[in-house]
Design a protein around this motif. Structure first.
Motif, mmCIF file in Angstrom:
data_model
loop_
_atom_site.group_PDB
_atom_site.id
_atom_site.type_symbol
_atom_site.label_atom_id
_atom_site.label_comp_id
_atom_site.label_asym_id
_atom_site.label_seq_id
_atom_site.Cartn_x
_atom_site.Cartn_y
_atom_site.Cartn_z
ATOM 1 N N MET A 1 0.822 -1.305 -0.072
ATOM 2 C CA MET A 1 -0.136 -0.101 0.102
ATOM 3 C C MET A 1 0.961 1.248 -0.119
ATOM 4 O O MET A 1 1.929 1.395 0.712
ATOM 5 N N LYS A 2 0.517 2.142 -0.822
ATOM 6 C CA LYS A 2 1.107 3.228 -0.854
ATOM 7 C C LYS A 2 1.149 4.405 0.265
ATOM 8 O O LYS A 2 0.223 4.355 0.750
ATOM 9 N N LYS A 3 2.224 4.936 0.566
ATOM 10 C CA LYS A 3 2.146 6.093 1.902
ATOM 11 C C LYS A 3 2.909 7.248 1.105
ATOM 12 O O LYS A 3 3.573 7.222 0.081
ATOM 13 N N PHE A 4 2.227 8.503 1.660
ATOM 14 C CA PHE A 4 2.831 9.698 1.215
ATOM 15 C C PHE A 4 3.263 10.483 2.240
ATOM 16 O O PHE A 4 2.650 10.525 3.521
ATOM 17 N N VAL A 5 4.292 11.217 2.231
ATOM 18 C CA VAL A 5 4.629 12.276 2.878
ATOM 19 C C VAL A 5 4.476 13.455 2.227
ATOM 20 O O VAL A 5 4.817 13.565 1.159
ATOM 21 N N TYR A 6 3.963 14.523 2.852
ATOM 22 C CA TYR A 6 3.487 15.808 2.353
ATOM 23 C C TYR A 6 3.724 16.921 3.094
ATOM 24 O O TYR A 6 4.020 16.763 4.255
ATOM 25 N N ILE A 7 3.654 18.236 2.531
ATOM 26 C CA ILE A 7 3.829 19.456 3.028
ATOM 27 C C ILE A 7 2.800 20.237 2.955
ATOM 28 O O ILE A 7 2.547 20.384 1.577
ATOM 29 N N TYR A 50 4.055 19.983 -1.307
ATOM 30 C CA TYR A 50 4.953 19.113 -1.588
ATOM 31 C C TYR A 50 4.515 17.686 -1.006
ATOM 32 O O TYR A 50 3.937 17.704 -0.296
ATOM 33 N N PHE A 51 4.991 16.668 -1.972
ATOM 34 C CA PHE A 51 4.540 15.295 -1.490
ATOM 35 C C PHE A 51 5.660 14.337 -2.335
ATOM 36 O O PHE A 51 6.134 14.569 -3.082
ATOM 37 N N GLU A 52 5.890 13.355 -1.532
ATOM 38 C CA GLU A 52 6.612 12.095 -1.927
ATOM 39 C C GLU A 52 5.682 10.844 -1.814
ATOM 40 O O GLU A 52 5.070 10.833 -0.715
ATOM 41 N N GLU A 53 6.038 9.894 -2.819
ATOM 42 C CA GLU A 53 5.177 8.804 -2.754
ATOM 43 C C GLU A 53 6.011 7.558 -2.032
ATOM 44 O O GLU A 53 7.123 7.485 -2.943
ATOM 45 N N PHE A 54 5.696 6.785 -1.569
ATOM 46 C CA PHE A 54 6.650 5.727 -0.952
ATOM 47 C C PHE A 54 5.681 4.269 -0.980
ATOM 48 O O PHE A 54 4.490 4.212 -0.930
ATOM 49 N N LYS A 55 6.371 2.977 -1.270
ATOM 50 C CA LYS A 55 5.900 1.740 -1.279
ATOM 51 C C LYS A 55 5.686 1.271 -0.037
ATOM 52 O O LYS A 55 4.760 0.409 0.250
ATOM 53 N N THR A 56 6.360 1.562 1.102
ATOM 54 C CA THR A 56 6.175 0.951 2.268
ATOM 55 C C THR A 56 6.055 1.868 3.192
ATOM 56 O O THR A 56 6.530 3.213 3.283
ATOM 57 N N GLU A 57 5.619 1.535 4.493
ATOM 58 C CA GLU A 57 5.403 2.333 5.508
ATOM 59 C C GLU A 57 6.609 2.940 6.117
ATOM 60 O O GLU A 57 6.821 3.983 6.680
ATOM 61 N N MET A 58 7.351 1.953 6.284
ATOM 62 C CA MET A 58 8.823 2.024 6.857
ATOM 63 C C MET A 58 9.576 3.101 6.126
ATOM 64 O O MET A 58 10.149 4.222 6.746
ATOM 65 N N GLN A 59 9.358 3.061 4.860
ATOM 66 C CA GLN A 59 10.277 4.250 4.030
ATOM 67 C C GLN A 59 9.683 5.667 4.109
ATOM 68 O O GLN A 59 10.249 6.609 4.406
ATOM 69 N N ALA A 60 8.404 5.516 4.404
ATOM 70 C CA ALA A 60 7.621 6.822 4.452
ATOM 71 C C ALA A 60 7.696 7.426 6.058
ATOM 72 O O ALA A 60 8.079 8.655 5.951
#
Length: 116
Positions: A1-7, A50-60
């Motif tokens: 499941m994708k996770k996003f980090v955003y501002i 701003y946002f970035e998409e990650f494949k794992t929750e750990m990376q995000a």
């Protein structure tokens, strides 16, 4: 499941908030619906800059922790590196969400010459 980090920021760019989400569109809708009891309209965090998409929750989570420790200047530099005009990226997300969830028969078909 994708996770996003955003501002997200307010219209005057006074506040920068870093967050993490599995559904960016729902999260942004939540920000837009936060009661105005806490903020006046200029302080609503409604602009995704701003946002970035990650494949794992750990990376995000790792990236979220890193960006959260950034100074204001570092966050601004990060935003400007891919969004120099601080454009609200929500519009693009809404468009992508609409087109990705529409049946293929309803999507606009481009001639092959345009695609290549």
């Amino acid at each position: 499941m994708k996770k996003f980090v955003y501002i997200v920021t307010d219209r005057n760019r006074n506040s920068l908030h870093v967050g993490i989400s599995a559904d960016l569109i729902k999260t942004l809708d939540f920000y837009k619906q936060i009661p105005s009891l806490f903020f006046d309209s200029s302080q609503h965090l409604t602009r995704l800059v701003y946002f970035e998409e990650f494949k794992t929750e750990m990376q995000a989570l790792s990236r979220f922790k890193l960006i959260s420790r950034f100074t204001r200047m570092q966050k601004e530099r990060l935003i400007r590196s891919c969004n120099p005009d601080w454009v609200d990226l929500t519009i693009g997300l809404d468009f992508e969400h609409i087109t990705m969830n529409r049946p293929l028969s309803n999507q606009v078909k481009l001639p092959l010459a345009i695609l290549s």
